[in-house]
Motif scaffolding. Structure first.
Motif, PDB file in Angstrom:
ATOM      1  N   VAL A   1      -9.587  54.093  75.130  1.00 53.16           N
ATOM      2  CA  VAL A   1      -9.626  54.994  73.984  1.00 53.16           C
ATOM      3  C   VAL A   1     -10.301  54.227  72.849  1.00 53.16           C
ATOM      4  O   VAL A   1      -9.863  53.126  72.495  1.00 53.16           O
ATOM      5  N   TYR A   2     -11.373  54.798  72.315  1.00 52.78           N
ATOM      6  CA  TYR A   2     -12.141  54.176  71.243  1.00 52.78           C
ATOM      7  C   TYR A   2     -12.058  55.014  69.979  1.00 52.78           C
ATOM      8  O   TYR A   2     -11.928  56.232  70.052  1.00 52.78           O
ATOM      9  N   VAL A   3     -12.180  54.366  68.819  1.00 55.74           N
ATOM     10  CA  VAL A   3     -12.391  55.080  67.557  1.00 55.74           C
ATOM     11  C   VAL A   3     -13.760  54.690  67.020  1.00 55.74           C
ATOM     12  O   VAL A   3     -14.230  53.562  67.219  1.00 55.74           O
ATOM     13  N   VAL A   4     -14.403  55.629  66.350  1.00 49.89           N
ATOM     14  CA  VAL A   4     -15.730  55.413  65.785  1.00 49.89           C
ATOM     15  C   VAL A   4     -15.575  54.782  64.408  1.00 49.89           C
ATOM     16  O   VAL A   4     -14.719  55.188  63.620  1.00 49.89           O
ATOM     17  N   SER A   5     -16.400  53.794  64.124  1.00 50.86           N
ATOM     18  CA  SER A   5     -16.367  53.129  62.816  1.00 50.86           C
ATOM     19  C   SER A   5     -16.762  54.118  61.719  1.00 50.86           C
ATOM     20  O   SER A   5     -17.448  55.112  61.991  1.00 50.86           O
ATOM     21  N   PRO A   6     -16.371  53.856  60.480  1.00 55.92           N
ATOM     22  CA  PRO A   6     -16.706  54.775  59.382  1.00 55.92           C
ATOM     23  C   PRO A   6     -18.203  55.035  59.232  1.00 55.92           C
ATOM     24  O   PRO A   6     -18.604  56.139  58.869  1.00 55.92           O
ATOM     25  N   ASP A   7     -19.028  54.044  59.559  1.00 57.05           N
ATOM     26  CA  ASP A   7     -20.475  54.254  59.447  1.00 57.05           C
ATOM     27  C   ASP A   7     -21.073  54.925  60.683  1.00 57.05           C
ATOM     28  O   ASP A   7     -22.255  55.240  60.716  1.00 57.05           O
ATOM     29  N   GLY A   8     -20.254  55.133  61.721  1.00 57.54           N
ATOM     30  CA  GLY A   8     -20.695  55.836  62.928  1.00 57.54           C
ATOM     31  C   GLY A   8     -21.546  55.011  63.870  1.00 57.54           C
ATOM     32  O   GLY A   8     -22.106  55.550  64.820  1.00 57.54           O
TER      33      GLY A   8
ATOM     34  N   LEU B   1     -11.920  43.685  76.010  1.00 62.74           N
ATOM     35  CA  LEU B   1     -12.598  44.898  75.539  1.00 62.74           C
ATOM     36  C   LEU B   1     -13.181  44.639  74.159  1.00 62.74           C
ATOM     37  O   LEU B   1     -12.490  44.179  73.259  1.00 62.74           O
ATOM     38  N   LEU B   2     -14.444  44.921  74.011  1.00 63.50           N
ATOM     39  CA  LEU B   2     -15.159  44.663  72.761  1.00 63.50           C
ATOM     40  C   LEU B   2     -15.695  45.955  72.166  1.00 63.50           C
ATOM     41  O   LEU B   2     -15.892  46.941  72.880  1.00 63.50           O
ATOM     42  N   PRO B   3     -15.963  45.959  70.861  1.00 64.09           N
ATOM     43  CA  PRO B   3     -16.633  47.121  70.262  1.00 64.09           C
ATOM     44  C   PRO B   3     -17.996  47.340  70.920  1.00 64.09           C
ATOM     45  O   PRO B   3     -18.649  46.394  71.363  1.00 64.09           O
ATOM     46  N   LEU B   4     -18.395  48.602  71.000  1.00 66.10           N
ATOM     47  CA  LEU B   4     -19.675  48.981  71.606  1.00 66.10           C
ATOM     48  C   LEU B   4     -20.497  49.780  70.600  1.00 66.10           C
ATOM     49  O   LEU B   4     -19.968  50.292  69.613  1.00 66.10           O
ATOM     50  N   SER B   5     -21.765  49.942  70.915  1.00 67.21           N
ATOM     51  CA  SER B   5     -22.625  50.767  70.084  1.00 67.21           C
ATOM     52  C   SER B   5     -22.268  52.238  70.285  1.00 67.21           C
ATOM     53  O   SER B   5     -22.059  52.687  71.409  1.00 67.21           O
ATOM     54  N   ALA B   6     -22.204  52.970  69.189  1.00 74.02           N
ATOM     55  CA  ALA B   6     -21.963  54.418  69.243  1.00 74.02           C
ATOM     56  C   ALA B   6     -23.280  55.171  69.198  1.00 74.02           C
ATOM     57  O   ALA B   6     -23.293  56.386  69.015  1.00 74.02           O
ATOM     58  N   GLU B   7     -24.385  54.458  69.365  1.00 75.53           N
ATOM     59  CA  GLU B   7     -25.694  55.082  69.241  1.00 75.53           C
ATOM     60  C   GLU B   7     -26.518  55.010  70.518  1.00 75.53           C
ATOM     61  O   GLU B   7     -27.645  55.490  70.543  1.00 75.53           O
TER      62      GLU B   7
END
Length: 170
Positions: free
Chosen positions: A24-31, A47-53
């Motif tokens: 389960v991931y949440v998107v950063s405020p800047d998206g 588990l590391l943060p990933l690109s949302a783009e």
């Protein structure tokens, strides 16, 4: 608490959907990034943060459309079998990535589509509400200024009318 909401989302994915491994991931405020906040079947420390783009998660973040494949459908190695957007007011605030199902679950059932829709909307709402509630001193404090945020005052009963009715009943 936010931790409890994440735990409940994870339990729903395990027990009702039959997911064995998921994140389960949440998107950063800047998206631009997604950050893992809950998982099963993974070492959480890896588990590391990933690109949302970019990639499949980026597609779901950009479109807000779920991607659900049959477990035996061909896909790229490591690609999830389901990606579900967590939506609030038509905005993607998170993503659920289901990577494998429990051994006894061979395919998706019709009810899974409904569960996915419910998780997408209500999971996002629950996370946002829990996160905002964490900053308050209790449930009454969290609702202290709710009257100021109601746009249509005509839908709210006037307390004088209610008081008159209560007085007549006493």
């Amino acid at each position: 608490s936010t931790r409890r909401v994440v735990r409940h989302i994870c339990e729903l994915l395990e027990q009702l959907v039959g997911a064995q491994s998921f994140v389960v991931y949440v998107v950063s405020p800047d998206g631009k990034r997604v950050t893992p906040i809950g998982s099963r079947g993974y070492d959480a420390s890896k588990l590391l943060p990933l690109s949302a783009e970019e990639g499949p998660i980026g597609d779901v973040c950009l479109t807000g459309v779920a991607r659900v494949f049959a477990p035996d459908d061909p896909r790229e190695p490591g690609d999830p079998i389901a990606l579900l957007p967590l939506l609030f007011d038509s905005e993607v605030v998170g993503v659920i990535s289901v990577n494998s199902l429990l051994p006894h679950k061979r395919n998706w059932a019709r009810v899974d589509d409904e569960l996915f829709k419910l998780l997408s909307v209500h999971g996002a709402t629950a996370l946002i509400a829990a996160n905002l509630y964490e900053k308050e001193a209790g449930p009454r404090a969290a609702l202290s200024d709710v009257g100021e945020h109601i746009d249509d005052r005509s839908s709210v009963r006037h307390s004088g009318t209610l008081d008159a009715k209560l007085g007549a009943d006493r």
